[in-house]
Design an enzyme around this catalytic site. Structure first.
Site, PDB file in Angstrom:
ATOM      1  N   SER A   1      18.529 -11.507  -6.934  1.00 12.94           N
ATOM      2  CA  SER A   1      19.081 -10.861  -8.218  1.00 12.94           C
ATOM      3  C   SER A   1      20.075  -9.681  -7.967  1.00 12.94           C
ATOM      4  CB  SER A   1      17.911 -10.172  -8.625  1.00 12.94           C
ATOM      5  OG  SER A   1      18.103  -9.265  -9.697  1.00 12.94           O
ATOM      6  N   VAL A   2      19.852  -8.796  -6.935  1.00 13.63           N
ATOM      7  CA  VAL A   2      20.903  -7.915  -6.806  1.00 13.63           C
ATOM      8  C   VAL A   2      22.102  -8.640  -6.234  1.00 13.63           C
ATOM      9  CG1 VAL A   2      19.514  -5.914  -6.228  1.00 13.63           C
ATOM     10  CG2 VAL A   2      20.367  -7.438  -4.161  1.00 13.63           C
TER      11      VAL A   2
ATOM     12  N   GLU B   1      20.641  -8.673 -14.756  1.00 10.60           N
ATOM     13  CA  GLU B   1      19.409  -9.292 -15.332  1.00 10.60           C
ATOM     14  C   GLU B   1      19.370  -9.385 -17.098  1.00 10.60           C
ATOM     15  OE1 GLU B   1      16.060  -6.889 -13.568  1.00 10.60           O
ATOM     16  OE2 GLU B   1      14.614  -7.877 -14.821  1.00 10.60           O
TER      17      GLU B   1
ATOM     18  N   HIS C   1       7.648  -8.235 -13.097  1.00  6.16           N
ATOM     19  CA  HIS C   1       8.695  -7.813 -12.033  1.00  6.16           C
ATOM     20  C   HIS C   1      10.225  -8.358 -12.517  1.00  6.16           C
ATOM     21  CE1 HIS C   1      10.513  -6.474  -8.686  1.00  6.16           C
ATOM     22  NE2 HIS C   1      11.157  -7.670  -8.306  1.00  6.16           N
TER      23      HIS C   1
ATOM     24  N   LEU D   1      24.339  -2.171 -11.140  1.00 11.21           N
ATOM     25  CA  LEU D   1      25.431  -2.892 -10.213  1.00 11.21           C
ATOM     26  C   LEU D   1      25.975  -3.734 -11.231  1.00 11.21           C
ATOM     27  CD1 LEU D   1      22.942  -3.691  -7.127  1.00 11.21           C
ATOM     28  CD2 LEU D   1      25.051  -2.235  -7.216  1.00 11.21           C
TER      29      LEU D   1
ATOM     30  N   GLY E   1      25.277   0.835 -16.719  1.00  8.61           N
ATOM     31  CA  GLY E   1      25.760   1.483 -15.478  1.00  8.61           C
ATOM     32  C   GLY E   1      25.069   1.019 -14.310  1.00  8.61           C
TER      33      GLY E   1
ATOM     34  N   GLN F   1       8.823 -13.147 -14.584  1.00 13.26           N
ATOM     35  CA  GLN F   1       8.297 -13.045 -13.151  1.00 13.26           C
ATOM     36  C   GLN F   1       7.489 -12.167 -12.953  1.00 13.26           C
ATOM     37  OE1 GLN F   1      10.663 -12.297  -9.544  1.00 13.26           O
ATOM     38  NE2 GLN F   1      10.756 -14.530  -9.340  1.00 13.26           N
TER      39      GLN F   1
ATOM     40  N   ARG G   1       7.832 -16.651  -5.147  1.00 17.66           N
ATOM     41  CA  ARG G   1       6.957 -15.392  -5.679  1.00 17.66           C
ATOM     42  C   ARG G   1       5.817 -16.014  -6.856  1.00 17.66           C
ATOM     43  NH1 ARG G   1      11.496 -10.818  -6.938  1.00 17.66           N
ATOM     44  NH2 ARG G   1      11.297 -10.328  -4.586  1.00 17.66           N
TER      45      ARG G   1
ATOM     46  N   LEU H   1       6.419  -1.095  -6.945  1.00 17.39           N
ATOM     47  CA  LEU H   1       6.493  -2.327  -5.965  1.00 17.39           C
ATOM     48  C   LEU H   1       6.437  -2.150  -4.462  1.00 17.39           C
ATOM     49  CD1 LEU H   1       7.439  -5.414  -6.133  1.00 17.39           C
ATOM     50  CD2 LEU H   1       9.688  -4.444  -5.440  1.00 17.39           C
TER      51      LEU H   1
ATOM     52  N   ARG I   1      13.189 -16.671 -10.205  1.00 15.57           N
ATOM     53  CA  ARG I   1      14.287 -16.250  -9.234  1.00 15.57           C
ATOM     54  C   ARG I   1      13.978 -15.881  -8.043  1.00 15.57           C
ATOM     55  NH1 ARG I   1      15.004 -10.980  -6.909  1.00 15.57           N
ATOM     56  NH2 ARG I   1      13.680  -9.685  -8.540  1.00 15.57           N
TER      57      ARG I   1
ATOM     58  N   HIS J   1       5.616 -10.122  -9.728  1.00 18.83           N
ATOM     59  CA  HIS J   1       5.641 -10.101  -8.197  1.00 18.83           C
ATOM     60  C   HIS J   1       4.205  -9.759  -7.419  1.00 18.83           C
ATOM     61  CE1 HIS J   1       6.859  -8.422  -4.261  1.00 18.83           C
ATOM     62  NE2 HIS J   1       7.995  -8.710  -4.846  1.00 18.83           N
TER      63      HIS J   1
ATOM     64  N   PHE K   1      12.898 -13.886   3.507  1.00 14.77           N
ATOM     65  CA  PHE K   1      12.310 -13.542   2.068  1.00 14.77           C
ATOM     66  C   PHE K   1      11.522 -14.726   1.597  1.00 14.77           C
ATOM     67  CE2 PHE K   1      13.591 -10.153  -0.801  1.00 14.77           C
ATOM     68  CZ  PHE K   1      13.195  -8.974  -0.226  1.00 14.77           C
TER      69      PHE K   1
ATOM     70  N   SER L   1      18.745  -0.465 -10.461  1.00 14.60           N
ATOM     71  CA  SER L   1      19.472  -1.343  -9.365  1.00 14.60           C
ATOM     72  C   SER L   1      18.887  -0.373  -8.091  1.00 14.60           C
ATOM     73  CB  SER L   1      20.914  -1.417  -9.394  1.00 14.60           C
ATOM     74  OG  SER L   1      21.161  -2.389 -10.507  1.00 14.60           O
TER      75      SER L   1
ATOM     76  N   GLU M   1       9.097  -7.236  -0.991  1.00 17.90           N
ATOM     77  CA  GLU M   1       8.844  -8.643  -0.501  1.00 17.90           C
ATOM     78  C   GLU M   1       9.213  -8.717   1.048  1.00 17.90           C
ATOM     79  OE1 GLU M   1       9.269 -11.844  -3.118  1.00 17.90           O
ATOM     80  OE2 GLU M   1      10.225 -12.951  -1.411  1.00 17.90           O
TER      81      GLU M   1
HETATM   82  C1  LIG Z   1      10.957  -2.201  -8.050  1.00 17.48           C
HETATM   83  C2  LIG Z   1      12.093  -3.354  -7.792  1.00 17.48           C
HETATM   84  C3  LIG Z   1      12.673  -3.729  -6.649  1.00 17.48           C
HETATM   85  C4  LIG Z   1      13.421  -4.805  -6.666  1.00 17.48           C
HETATM   86  N1  LIG Z   1      13.833  -5.026  -5.375  1.00 17.48           N
HETATM   87  C5  LIG Z   1      14.877  -6.412  -5.371  1.00 17.48           C
HETATM   88  C6  LIG Z   1      15.247  -6.836  -4.219  1.00 17.48           C
HETATM   89  O1  LIG Z   1      14.984  -6.419  -3.200  1.00 17.48           O
HETATM   90  N2  LIG Z   1      16.340  -7.618  -4.118  1.00 17.48           N
HETATM   91  C7  LIG Z   1      16.916  -8.428  -5.205  1.00 17.48           C
HETATM   92  O2  LIG Z   1      17.600  -9.073  -5.343  1.00 17.48           O
HETATM   93  N3  LIG Z   1      16.323  -7.857  -6.578  1.00 17.48           N
HETATM   94  C8  LIG Z   1      15.394  -6.786  -6.615  1.00 17.48           C
HETATM   95  N4  LIG Z   1      15.034  -6.509  -7.934  1.00 17.48           N
HETATM   96  C9  LIG Z   1      15.716  -6.867  -9.076  1.00 17.48           C
HETATM   97  C10 LIG Z   1      16.942  -6.206  -9.111  1.00 17.48           C
HETATM   98  O3  LIG Z   1      16.905  -4.699  -8.616  1.00 17.48           O
HETATM   99  C11 LIG Z   1      17.529  -5.995 -10.660  1.00 17.48           C
HETATM  100  O4  LIG Z   1      17.185  -7.170 -11.243  1.00 17.48           O
HETATM  101  C12 LIG Z   1      18.884  -5.679 -10.739  1.00 17.48           C
HETATM  102  O5  LIG Z   1      18.996  -4.570  -9.960  1.00 17.48           O
HETATM  103  C13 LIG Z   1      19.218  -5.345 -12.245  1.00 17.48           C
HETATM  104  O6  LIG Z   1      20.731  -4.904 -12.015  1.00 17.48           O
HETATM  105  P1  LIG Z   1      21.507  -4.642 -13.746  1.00 17.48           P
HETATM  106  O7  LIG Z   1      22.641  -4.121 -13.156  1.00 17.48           O
HETATM  107  O8  LIG Z   1      21.512  -5.797 -14.256  1.00 17.48           O
HETATM  108  O9  LIG Z   1      20.373  -3.525 -14.256  1.00 17.48           O
HETATM  109  P2  LIG Z   1      20.222  -2.174 -14.173  1.00 17.48           P
HETATM  110  O10 LIG Z   1      20.181  -1.552 -12.804  1.00 17.48           O
HETATM  111  O11 LIG Z   1      18.630  -2.062 -14.415  1.00 17.48           O
HETATM  112  O12 LIG Z   1      21.035  -1.300 -15.115  1.00 17.48           O
HETATM  113  C14 LIG Z   1      20.651  -1.318 -16.548  1.00 17.48           C
HETATM  114  C15 LIG Z   1      21.658  -0.142 -17.222  1.00 17.48           C
HETATM  115  O13 LIG Z   1      21.701  -0.171 -18.416  1.00 17.48           O
HETATM  116  C16 LIG Z   1      21.874   0.959 -19.115  1.00 17.48           C
HETATM  117  N5  LIG Z   1      21.096   0.735 -20.402  1.00 17.48           N
HETATM  118  C17 LIG Z   1      20.199  -0.018 -20.785  1.00 17.48           C
HETATM  119  N6  LIG Z   1      20.103  -0.096 -22.055  1.00 17.48           N
HETATM  120  C18 LIG Z   1      21.081   0.620 -22.523  1.00 17.48           C
HETATM  121  C19 LIG Z   1      21.719   0.856 -24.126  1.00 17.48           C
HETATM  122  N7  LIG Z   1      20.834   0.464 -25.011  1.00 17.48           N
HETATM  123  N8  LIG Z   1      22.612   1.508 -24.025  1.00 17.48           N
HETATM  124  C20 LIG Z   1      23.440   2.001 -22.972  1.00 17.48           C
HETATM  125  N9  LIG Z   1      22.788   1.952 -21.848  1.00 17.48           N
HETATM  126  C21 LIG Z   1      21.942   1.117 -21.624  1.00 17.48           C
HETATM  127  C22 LIG Z   1      21.150   1.709 -18.098  1.00 17.48           C
HETATM  128  O14 LIG Z   1      21.339   3.122 -18.350  1.00 17.48           O
HETATM  129  C23 LIG Z   1      21.312   1.017 -16.600  1.00 17.48           C
HETATM  130  O15 LIG Z   1      22.666   2.119 -16.349  1.00 17.48           O
HETATM  131  C24 LIG Z   1      14.034  -5.531  -7.764  1.00 17.48           C
HETATM  132  C25 LIG Z   1      13.736  -4.966  -9.277  1.00 17.48           C
HETATM  133  C26 LIG Z   1      12.561  -3.832  -9.149  1.00 17.48           C
HETATM  134  C27 LIG Z   1      12.085  -3.455 -10.452  1.00 17.48           C
END
Ligand SMILES: Cc1cc2nc3c(=O)[nH]c(=O)nc-3n(C[C@H](O)[C@H](O)[C@H](O)COP(=O)(O)OP(=O)(O)OC[C@H]3O[C@@H](n4cnc5c(N)ncnc54)[C@H](O)[C@@H]3O)c2cc1C
Ligand code: SF4
Ligand code: SF4
Ligand code: FES
Lengths: 244, 656
Positions: free
Chosen positions: B410-411, B394, B369, B15, B13, B255, B301, B267, B405, B257, B141, B44, B270
């Site tokens: 990433s977002v 991710e 990171h 992004l 759940g 990666q 990075r 973190l 990356r 950071h 960035f 996210s 950046e």
């Molecule tokens: C501190 C930090 C800062 C960052 N800043 C930036 C930035 O400024 N710009 C940028 O582009 N990127 C940034 N990133 C990277 C970026 O935030 C992430 O790569 C991205 O948000 C990942 O989104 P996602 O939707 O793939 O996964 P996530 O947002 O991690 O969501 C994963 C989801 O999966 C669910 N889940 C996991 N395992 C299971 C399971 N087995 N069963 C059911 N549900 C499960 C979780 O509950 C969660 O809802 C940052 C990362 C970090 C750690």
């Protein structure tokens, strides 16, 4: 960071409603404090080394996601960013956040509450055109100050501290609470949301809404994001009084 | 047996997951999202810095477009990415950000007139154009030619996730919280959903779906020092691996950071350096210009992280009880800027370090990171091996990041992939009736039931918390920023032993409902297997590319290694995963391999590189009237849903 080691005493509320016959009780755990130790670090250490059954919720462990609110020595706050060094006596009492369904020990179901809140205040942009927007074209402009102000109100992390600190909520189970008011204020400020004052009135113009609030401001005192509850509640009230 | 049917099952759940769910719901398919936690708490939310989209509205972004974003992304990936996907991504990112603006994200806007900023340690005044006033702004960035990272103060991820989840709530998409997917249900090469454990009651539920999307985020918690959330444990990747059919791509691409705080590894975005912050050593000396005179603190990075490590190895770090670190200095940005645009940073410094970054230096060091690797997919997001299994965000190796990356990409990927993959998920739901036998469901259900009963019955055995800590230490010490053959070989061997030991886990708290130790006991064996994929892939890749830096093989070897690692685990009882490689076709690249422009040029060239370069020249000469869109269409035709094919408008430039 002090360099001497001291023993911390954690008094933790324990109760697992899933387990037949389990009864609520307080259990004390002792651990050695480490420099920079937070309640997050301490609880994990207790879980890993002393009692693997203890339940609590952490996700970001950086004060960002709002998962870990609990009552620490009488005050609702985010456990992950609470340093143990703050407590001079070394005695730390942890209770689950009141006002929410208990999952077990320190874990409460804030998620369910917050989804219901979002549904109730219709926490989204009301604009029939939002889905028709041609995203190939320049976005609609927004006054930079307005954008900044909306962000100020959107910093809420749905931790629930304000809800647990609210006297009105304790008496009126359906009271919308500060988190809901803050969300409404955020959308009321947003020019993209086309709702009228009358429509907002439908949502909050009664005693379970903004007229029930006694402005004792527990919400403002305990909000970990320092959101301006007082001014926003006053603003919503003024707005709602004008509707009738 | 509890069974829930839907069309589109989305595991995750964050992004990416929410955006896929929105797409399939918009197309009229019944959709359910599963999440370990409430969706708005997904990791996210932690993204502070921002999202890359080439809107080119702010003055420092002037002249930006998809092509420049594309070049930055491909260079950033060290030519390891899939250029078709990178192209589809850069073309769609402006649309994604504009749609999010309509859905409520309060992006920080351009303010016309003079603005004071800090660039390369100097205060300068830039003048924003009147005609850009009120459009979405951007900040600088690492690794980007233009200021392209759109932001909301320092809460970009938070505001994006809130807008996205609010949209999902508006559409009535159910999010089943506190649910963990433990195994995929599949038969004859087709995926039909997942076996899921309710983390409160302990019940196992079969979620049966036409299309299943894994959007579970990264696997940062394989490392002991990481910026990632405690739930970023890679279980989504592990359940794909467990099928023995789906493959994971480039798992060794991990990666680091440059600026995680010491010791807690949270973190510092950046944005700190993007907005003008500096890195200092123990003498208060700004060392990055010595290593990277052109981009300095804003090199990519992976480069900055390695330079920092090198500098500390020269004895220039600040010693502490947690090891050496360096300083991040944002004092020069001033209180006003920090309290507005870097407020989370300030809060974190205050709460976790007890310092005021307006006046004091922040202790930082490179910290795990981001996971470039993940479930290998086609450009549509579907696994090439297991039909009906999709992945986005991710968790996926859609592969726009290759071996490194860029910040802000990433977002952006989560949302763009959510849009694109979401459409293909809906197409899949339209084209495939649900056709699965109860016996298959029962088979997978029984298998998971048995695993859990076995754990609950066992009286003595290994402690899952200890095994996890041991694995995390191996990964940190031996599969980190700089890697080398002997260390990696040892890591591979040590992880094999841990994998064996993980078969013998026993619990102290033997109940089946809500039980954190059981959760750990289920996850740890899967995590160790993933760690093995990372370590083994890193051991076998005898070159350096992006974030994968081999001290014993410092050159980027396009001749032998311009290929993607694919990992499967076919035989459950095997000691190691099976690795194979997928060649990247230079003759199809819009941008043939070149130098990233950092340090000395250390490349073993691919024989096709010259060929493709001259071929591209010929194509350009043969099409003198073609505009940039037509050229890109010839050089790099992409698969993308019809609705995302439009050109993007920019201020002062129109749709050109
Ligand atoms: C501190 C930090 C800062 C960052 N800043 C930036 C930035 O400024 N710009 C940028 O582009 N990127 C940034 N990133 C990277 C970026 O935030 C992430 O790569 C991205 O948000 C990942 O989104 P996602 O939707 O793939 O996964 P996530 O947002 O991690 O969501 C994963 C989801 O999966 C669910 N889940 C996991 N395992 C299971 C399971 N087995 N069963 C059911 N549900 C499960 C979780 O509950 C969660 O809802 C940052 C990362 C970090 C750690
Ligand atoms: S002011 Fe008092 S009554 Fe009103 S919401 Fe805040 S805590 Fe509750
Ligand atoms: S308003 Fe403040 S206290 Fe209430 S939920 Fe939001 S962040 Fe927490
Ligand atoms: S764990 Fe996220 S706020 Fe505490």
């Amino acid at each position: 960071m002090s360099d001497y080691e001291r023993i911390l005493k954690f008094h933790i509320f324990r109760y697992n409603p899933q387990k037949k016959g389990d009864k609520p009780r307080m259990v004390t755990y002792e651990i050695t404090e480490a420099p920079g130790m937070t309640v997050f670090i301490a609880l994990n250490e207790i879980r890993e080394q002393q009692d693997p059954s203890i339940q609590f919720d952490f996700v970001c462990r950086a004060g960002i996601c709002g998962s870990c609110a609990m009552v620490i020595n009488g005050q609702p706050t985010l456990a992950c960013r609470t340093l143990t060094s703050k407590y001079e006596s070394g005695e730390i009492k942890l209770l689950p956040l009141p006002g929410f369904e208990l999952i077990g020990d320190l874990s409460v179901n804030t998620g369910k509450f917050m989804r219901a809140m979002s549904e109730r205040v219709e926490s989204w942009i009301h604009d029939t055109n939002a889905d028709m927007v041609d995203y190939n074209k320049l976005e609609e402009r927004m006054d930079p100050d307005v954008a900044d102000k909306i962000y100020e109100l959107e910093r809420c992390v749905e931790c629930g501290c304000c809800v647990s600190a609210c006297a009105t909520k304790r008496m009126r189970p359906d009271f919308l609470s500060a988190v809901g008011f803050m969300r409404l204020a955020r959308f009321a400020l947003d020019p993209r949301d086309k709702r009228t004052d009358e429509e907002f009135y439908e949502i909050m113009g009664d005693d379970d809404g903004v007229f029930g609030c006694m402005t004792l401001l527990g919400c403002e005192d305990y909000c970990p994001k320092d959101l301006p509850h007082q001014t926003q509640i006053a603003y919503l009230r003024r707005k709602m009084v004008l509707v009738k | 047996m509890k069974v829930i049917y839907t069309d589109s099952l989305v595991i995750g759940g964050g992004l990416a997951g929410l955006r896929v769910a929105i797409a399939s719901m918009q197309r009229g398919y019944d959709t359910i999202v599963l999440s370990l936690i409430p969706a708005k708490r997904s990791h996210s939310a932690a993204a502070q810095g921002g999202m890359q989209a080439s809107l080119g509205a702010c003055i420092k972004g002037d002249g930006d477009d998809e092509d420049i974003h594309f070049a930055d992304t491909v260079k950033g990936s060290d030519w390891g990415c899939d250029q078709e996907v990178a192209r589809a991504f850069v073309n769609t990112s402006p649309k994604a950000i504009r749609q999010l603006a309509a859905w409520g994200v309060p992006w920080t806007r351009v303010r016309a007139g003079d603005q004071d900023v800090v660039i390369n340690n100097e205060k300068v005044t830039i003048t924003e154009k009147l005609e850009s006033h009120g459009l979405i702004s951007a900040r600088d960035f690492g690794g980007t030619k233009k200021w392209r990272t759109c932001f909301t103060a320092d809460g970009a991820g938070h505001t994006m996730l809130y807008a996205m989840d609010n949209k999902a709530i508006q559409m009535g998409i159910p999010v089943h919280e506190r649910k963990e997917a433990l195994a995929l249900i599949h038969d004859d090469g087709v995926c039909y959903g997942a076996i899921v454990r309710d983390l409160i009651t302990g019940d196992l539920i079969a979620y049966i779906a036409k299309a299943t999307t894994i959007a579970t985020g990264g696997y940062g918690r394989l490392y002991s020092v990481t910026t990632n959330a405690v739930i970023s444990e890679g279980i989504g990747n592990a359940i794909a691996l467990q099928t023995g059919i789906a493959s994971l791509g480039n798992m060794e691409a991990v990666q680091f950071h440059p600026t995680g705080i010491v010791p807690v590894a949270i973190l510092m975005t950046e944005g700190c350096r993007g907005d003008g912050g500096l890195l200092l050593d123990k003498d208060g000396y700004r060392f990055m210009p010595d290593y990277e005179p052109a981009k300095k603190e804003l090199a990519s990075r992976d480069v900055v992280s390695r330079r920092m490590t090198e500098h500390m190895r020269k004895g220039k770090g600040i010693p502490s009880r947690y090891g050496d670190h360096l300083w991040l200095d944002i004092r020069l940005l001033g209180r006003k800027h920090i309290e507005k645009n870097l407020r989370e940073v300030k809060e974190i410094c205050e709460y976790f370090l007890g310092i005021d970054p307006v006046e004091e230096l922040i202790p930082v060091r490179p910290t795990q990171h981001y996971s470039m690797g993940g479930i290998r997919t086609k450009p549509t997001g579907e696994s090439p091996a297991l039909k009906g299994l999709f992945s986005a965000g991710e968790a996926a190796c859609w592969d726009m990041h290759g071996f490194n990356r860029l910040g802000g990409n990433s977002v952006a990927e989560t949302v763009v992939a959510g849009m694109i993959v979401g459409e293909y998920v809906a197409d899949y739901c339209a084209a495939n009736p649900l056709n699965i036998s109860t016996t298959t469901i029962e088979h997978f259900m029984k298998q998971e039931e048995k695993k859990i009963t076995d754990l609950l019955m066992k009286e003595f055995g290994e402690n899952p918390f200890e095994l996890k800590a041991a694995m995390q230490k191996v990964m940190m010490d031996k599969v980190g920023i700089f890697r080398n053959g002997p260390d990696l070989e040892q890591a591979v061997e040590e992880l094999k032993v841990l994998n064996q030991r993980a078969k013998n886990i026993a619990l102290r708290n033997r109940i089946s409902s809500s039980n954190p130790e059981l959760v750990e006991a289920i996850r740890v064996p899967m995590m160790i297997k993933l760690a093995q994929c990372v370590a083994y892939g890193a051991f076998l890749r005898t070159e350096s590319r992006g974030a994968h830096a081999r001290e014993d093989y410092p050159e980027r070897n396009d001749k032998d290694w311009l290929k993607r690692t694919l990992t499967t685990w076919k035989d459950e009882s095997a000691d190691l995963p099976e690795l194979s490689y997928e060649e990247l076709d230079v003759m199809k690249m819009e941008m043939p391999p070149g130098s990233r422009g950092y340090g000395v040029d250390n490349i073993v060239h691919h024989p096709d590189t010259k060929k493709r370069t001259s071929q591209i020249e010929t194509i350009r000469e043969a099409n003198p009237g073609a505009d940039r869109f037509e050229i890109s269409e010839i050089l790099n035709p992409i698969t993308i849903p019809e609705k995302f094919k439009g050109k993007n408008e920019r201020i002062g430039r129109g749709f050109k």
